[in-house]
Design an enzyme around this catalytic site. Structure first.
Site, PDB file in Angstrom:
ATOM      1  CD  GLU A 214       2.518   1.286  -0.223  1.00 48.88           C
ATOM      2  OE1 GLU A 214       3.425   1.488   0.595  1.00 48.88           O
ATOM      3  OE2 GLU A 214       2.313   0.164  -0.764  1.00 48.88           O
TER       4      GLU A 214
ATOM      5  CD  GLU B 237       1.794   1.428   4.417  1.00 45.38           C
ATOM      6  OE1 GLU B 237       2.721   0.616   4.152  1.00 45.38           O
ATOM      7  OE2 GLU B 237       0.697   1.423   3.846  1.00 45.38           O
TER       8      GLU B 237
END
Length: 403
Positions: free
Chosen positions: A184, A282
């Site tokens: 991320e 995710e």
């Protein structure tokens, strides 16, 4: 994982499932075949199983849909999971050599996970955090051993370590099929570096991975909590800086990142801009809001507020619908290649939290705080109930394949 925090497709109904008693819900849910998944054996239906060793060492046991005790990797494989992702931290230990919790994902722990995945017929992906502990859009802390390094020395040191890891996995009989270079890394922030330095680092390490094995897929992973234009700008800047990657990977949690329709629009804009594959790296959703049956001090991250913002009911049916819809959103793309469900086997046992007392010094030194971390759990978003019994939502993956 963020800390605490598409064209028309023909769908053919193939099953109606009754909710299991453990869901705390009543009624039925529909799971439908998705042609673009059913017709593509390479579509990734993955899971991030990083905490599994910690869960099992805490006493976690798993049962299949018939109630038989069975290895969790075998259960997942039988239900259509074909990829396992593991996060990797450089040195997640305190000063006395004790592992931090949150999975304790050093290379030895991850090798145990990867070997079992391969034995169960699944491929392996490594999520390099390039940190000693959690990395996400709110923190990207450089590994302590590399803290004094900079420039080319830092880039090459990290790059060489990455290749050493890949060689180790290969030598141990569990070759890596995909890597994530950072976790991320929104705005290009990774390992404490900002652009342009971070892009120079990513260009260096991606080149090294290509030279090591050109068959390994390289993913650059951002959280989808920014506008489509911002995400596109970050990816374009990376490409312009020479970062070599195959897959645009996004996190999408409906209760944090907005509506499914908004996510689909973002995906469409990204696909129309780049000729790269796209994956949801995710996602997850809750099967209950009830905490009864977990450890006495547990506290689930997903709560009533999350259910309201996520739009799906926190039930087995709601969880199954979310799984179906997010996979469908990716499959609808011409370049959609798969998804990864985050932590489907996290059980609410003592010693299975985001961080234990062993990480207190690390948290304090980096001004991260420790409130609630030792009791915080992801368990109500697992694909197993609190006692380790598979939920009916786990059948969603095979049903989307038409099996």
């Amino acid at each position: 994982m963020t800390n605490f925090k598409l064209k028309t497709l023909l769908l053919i109904p193939v099953a109606v499932l009754s909710l299991s008693a453990c869901s705390g819900d009543s009624g039925e849910f529909h799971v439908e075949k998705v042609d673009r998944i059913a017709n593509n054996s390479e579509f990734m239906m993955g899971v991030d199983l990083s905490s599994i060793i910690e869960v099992e060492e805490a006493g976690g046991v798993f049962y299949d849909l018939d109630g038989n005790e069975k290895d969790v990797f075998e259960i997942l494989s039988e239900n259509g999971i074909n990829y396992v992702r593991v996060r990797l931290w450089n040195n997640p230990y305190d000063s006395e050599g004790n592992l931090f919790q949150g999975g304790g994902n050093d290379i030895e722990t991850d090798l145990k996970i990867a070997k079992r995945a391969v034995e169960s017929g699944m491929k392996v992906a490594i999520d390099f955090h390039y940190s000693d502990f959690w990395a996400d859009p709110g923190k990207q802390i450089r590994p302590y051993e590399w803290a004094s390094l900079s420039g080319t020395t830092l880039y090459e040191t990290a790059s060489n370590w990455t290749i050493d890891v890949l060689e180790r996995f290969s030598d141990e009989g569990c070759p890596v099929s995909m890597v994530q270079l950072g976790n991320e890394i929104n705005n290009g922030w990774v390992m404490g570096l900002y652009p342009p330095e971070s892009y120079q680092f990513l260009a260096t390490v991606s080149k090294a991975v290509r030279e090591f094995n050109s068959d390994i897929k390289i993913t650059i992973h951002l959280a989808s909590d920014q506008s489509a234009s911002k995400l596109i700008s970050t990816y374009q800047d990376m490409i312009d800086a020479g970062v070599d990657f195959d897959i645009i990977g996004l996190s999408y949690y409906p209760y944090w990142h907005g509506s499914l329709s908004s996510f689909k629009k973002t995906l469409s804009q990204i696909e129309s801009t780049f000729s790269k594959d796209i994956a949801c790296m995710e996602y997850s959703y809750a099967f209950t809001l009830d905490e009864e049956g977990g450890s006495s001090n547990m506290s689930n991250i997903f709560n009533k507020s999350c259910e309201k913002s996520g739009k799906y009911k926190a039930s087995v049916a709601g969880q199954a619908n979310a799984i179906h819809d997010i996979n469908e959103a990716i499959a609808e793309l011409d370049h959609g290649v798969g998804t990864f469900y985050w932590e489907p086997a996290w059980l609410p046992l003592e010693g299975t939290s985001w961080a234990g007392t062993t990480s207190t010094q690390y948290q304090d030194e980096n001004n991260l705080g420790t409130d609630g971390l030792e009791t915080c759990t992801w368990a109500n978003q697992a694909l197993f109930d609190y006692s380790g019994h598979a939920l009916e939502s786990l059948t969603s993956f095979n049903l989307m394949r038409g099996l």
